[in-house]
Design a protein around this motif. Sequence first.
Motif, PDB file in Angstrom:
ATOM      1  N   PRO A 125      -6.800   1.839  -8.160  1.00  0.00           N
ATOM      2  CA  PRO A 125      -6.304   0.625  -8.818  1.00  0.00           C
ATOM      3  C   PRO A 125      -6.893   0.472 -10.217  1.00  0.00           C
ATOM      4  O   PRO A 125      -8.054   0.810 -10.443  1.00  0.00           O
ATOM      5  CB  PRO A 125      -6.789  -0.503  -7.908  1.00  0.00           C
ATOM      6  N   ALA A 126      -6.076  -0.011 -11.138  1.00  0.00           N
ATOM      7  CA  ALA A 126      -6.546  -0.174 -12.519  1.00  0.00           C
ATOM      8  C   ALA A 126      -5.905  -1.421 -13.120  1.00  0.00           C
ATOM      9  O   ALA A 126      -4.898  -1.931 -12.615  1.00  0.00           O
ATOM     10  CB  ALA A 126      -6.175   1.057 -13.348  1.00  0.00           C
ATOM     11  N   GLY A 146       7.778   2.357  -4.538  1.00  0.00           N
ATOM     12  CA  GLY A 146       6.900   1.203  -4.669  1.00  0.00           C
ATOM     13  C   GLY A 146       6.817   0.453  -3.347  1.00  0.00           C
ATOM     14  O   GLY A 146       7.609   0.676  -2.431  1.00  0.00           O
ATOM     15  N   GLN A 147       5.834  -0.448  -3.288  1.00  0.00           N
ATOM     16  CA  GLN A 147       5.641  -1.203  -2.053  1.00  0.00           C
ATOM     17  C   GLN A 147       6.821  -2.146  -1.802  1.00  0.00           C
ATOM     18  O   GLN A 147       7.334  -2.754  -2.738  1.00  0.00           O
ATOM     19  CB  GLN A 147       4.344  -2.007  -2.140  1.00  0.00           C
ATOM     20  N   ASN A 148       7.245  -2.208  -0.545  1.00  0.00           N
ATOM     21  CA  ASN A 148       8.343  -3.083  -0.083  1.00  0.00           C
ATOM     22  C   ASN A 148       9.727  -2.621  -0.541  1.00  0.00           C
ATOM     23  O   ASN A 148      10.709  -3.319  -0.287  1.00  0.00           O
ATOM     24  CB  ASN A 148       8.156  -4.545  -0.528  1.00  0.00           C
ATOM     25  N   GLU A 149       9.814  -1.463  -1.193  1.00  0.00           N
ATOM     26  CA  GLU A 149      11.131  -1.028  -1.665  1.00  0.00           C
ATOM     27  C   GLU A 149      12.067  -0.663  -0.496  1.00  0.00           C
ATOM     28  O   GLU A 149      13.219  -1.103  -0.490  1.00  0.00           O
ATOM     29  CB  GLU A 149      10.981   0.152  -2.635  1.00  0.00           C
ATOM     30  N   PRO A 150      11.615   0.120   0.490  1.00  0.00           N
ATOM     31  CA  PRO A 150      12.560   0.477   1.561  1.00  0.00           C
ATOM     32  C   PRO A 150      13.075  -0.750   2.329  1.00  0.00           C
ATOM     33  O   PRO A 150      14.190  -0.739   2.834  1.00  0.00           O
ATOM     34  CB  PRO A 150      11.738   1.399   2.479  1.00  0.00           C
ATOM     35  N   GLY A 151      12.267  -1.801   2.403  1.00  0.00           N
ATOM     36  CA  GLY A 151      12.674  -2.995   3.165  1.00  0.00           C
ATOM     37  C   GLY A 151      13.400  -4.011   2.308  1.00  0.00           C
ATOM     38  O   GLY A 151      13.758  -5.095   2.787  1.00  0.00           O
ATOM     39  N   ASP A 152      13.625  -3.714   1.022  1.00  0.00           N
ATOM     40  CA  ASP A 152      14.284  -4.649   0.109  1.00  0.00           C
ATOM     41  C   ASP A 152      15.592  -5.132   0.728  1.00  0.00           C
ATOM     42  O   ASP A 152      16.493  -4.345   1.002  1.00  0.00           O
ATOM     43  CB  ASP A 152      14.562  -3.927  -1.226  1.00  0.00           C
ATOM     44  N   LEU A 198      -1.457  -3.412  -3.041  1.00  0.00           N
ATOM     45  CA  LEU A 198      -2.228  -4.613  -2.707  1.00  0.00           C
ATOM     46  C   LEU A 198      -3.707  -4.282  -2.716  1.00  0.00           C
ATOM     47  O   LEU A 198      -4.141  -3.299  -2.104  1.00  0.00           O
ATOM     48  CB  LEU A 198      -1.836  -5.125  -1.324  1.00  0.00           C
ATOM     49  N   GLY A 199      -4.493  -5.107  -3.416  1.00  0.00           N
ATOM     50  CA  GLY A 199      -5.934  -4.890  -3.475  1.00  0.00           C
ATOM     51  C   GLY A 199      -6.612  -5.344  -2.196  1.00  0.00           C
ATOM     52  O   GLY A 199      -5.968  -5.870  -1.280  1.00  0.00           O
ATOM     53  N   PRO A 207      -2.082  -8.642  -5.762  1.00  0.00           N
ATOM     54  CA  PRO A 207      -1.287  -7.487  -6.182  1.00  0.00           C
ATOM     55  C   PRO A 207      -1.969  -6.663  -7.274  1.00  0.00           C
ATOM     56  O   PRO A 207      -2.599  -7.211  -8.161  1.00  0.00           O
ATOM     57  CB  PRO A 207       0.013  -8.109  -6.703  1.00  0.00           C
ATOM     58  N   ILE A 208      -1.832  -5.355  -7.167  1.00  0.00           N
ATOM     59  CA  ILE A 208      -2.332  -4.421  -8.188  1.00  0.00           C
ATOM     60  C   ILE A 208      -1.121  -4.023  -9.017  1.00  0.00           C
ATOM     61  O   ILE A 208      -0.051  -3.771  -8.471  1.00  0.00           O
ATOM     62  CB  ILE A 208      -2.916  -3.164  -7.501  1.00  0.00           C
TER      63      ILE A 208
END
Length: 313
Positions: free
Chosen positions: A34-35, A177-183, A211-212, A217-218
Motif C-alpha cells: 500500500p502507498a 480491482g476490488q469488488n469489480e466481479p461483483g459489480d 482495503l487497509g 480504502p487504499i
Amino acid sequence: MKIQRIIFSVISIGILTACAVTSNRSVLVNKGTPANIQDISPSDKGPIIVKKIIAADWLAEREGLINLKDLKAVAAGLQSGKESIQIYFYVMDHPKFGRYVIDTGLADIFRKDKKEWPVSGIVASQMNLGELKIHTTIKEWLQKEPKKVEGIFLTHLHLDHILGTQDFPAGTSMYTGQNEPGDSRFLHLFVQGSTDTLLGHDTSLSELNFLGREGSPIRFLDFFGDQSLYIISVPGHTEGSIAFLIKSTNGVQLVTGDTCHTSWGWLNNVTPGGFTKDLERNKVSLDLLQAVAAKFPKIQIHPGHQSIPTPSK
Ligand SMILES: [Zn+2]
C-alpha cells in the motif's frame, strides 16, 4: 389498477434482477505494498519496458464517452454522435518479474463471421461491434511475441476490455480491482452471459485488495514493491476500476482505463457520460489521476480509448 400492478411488477423484477457483471469465481488477493500519493518518487524513469498496442479502430456514441451535460462540454459545443475510438492493450516487461499485460485487445475469433463471435447478437449490435476494424488479435500477437505472460490486469470488466481473453493460455492469472466481479447493475442482466463466455467459465479472477488493516480504502498499490508499477484504485466508471502508473524506460506513463475514455475528456478533466456507473465517484477518481499526473511534467497519458498526440520534439 391492473396497469399499476403490472408497472409495479416490472419495477420489482428490475430491482430484484440487478445482477453481477460476471458469475465467475473470484478471490481477494493481497498483492503489492500500500502507498500514498506522497510516497510516489518523483523520478521519471524506471525499469519497465512498455508497449501500447492498437488492437482495433472502433466507433462509439460520444454521449457515452463524454459527459455532454458538463458545462465545459456545453461550452465547447460538443454534440451527440459517433466518436472515433480505438481498443488497446499494453505490454509491460519488468526485468525481474517478467511480462504483464493490461487489458486484452481482441481474440482471433473476431476475424471470423459474426455468428461465431462469443457474444450475444443483441450485445454485439448494441456495442457496435460490427464497426470494429481489427489491427491485430491476441493470437497473432502471441505468435510474434511468445514470451510467457505472467498475469493480465483488467482495468475493468466491460466487454470491450475482455474481448481477447480467450486467446491467452488457460490459467493465466487475471487481476481486477476490488469488488469489480461483483459489480451489480440492471444492465448486467443482458451482458453477464457474454462476459462469462469471454472470460472462460472456469476462469477464476483475482481481486486486488485495496482495503487497509483498519478497513480504510487504499488508493495505490506498489505492485512489485520496487516503485516501478503503481496500481491505482479508481472506482466510479465501475465498482472496481483500476488505473496504472508505470515507471518505464521511456518515461513515466499513466494508463487511465475508462475513468477517462477520450483525449478531450482528459485535457478538460471531464468524465465519461452514460457508460459510467457513478459520475460523481468517477470525477473524484479522475481528479486523483490528474493529481498524480501533475507530479510529473513529462508524463505520457493514455486515456481508455484514444491517444493524446505527443508534441513533436
Ligand atoms: Zn472501454
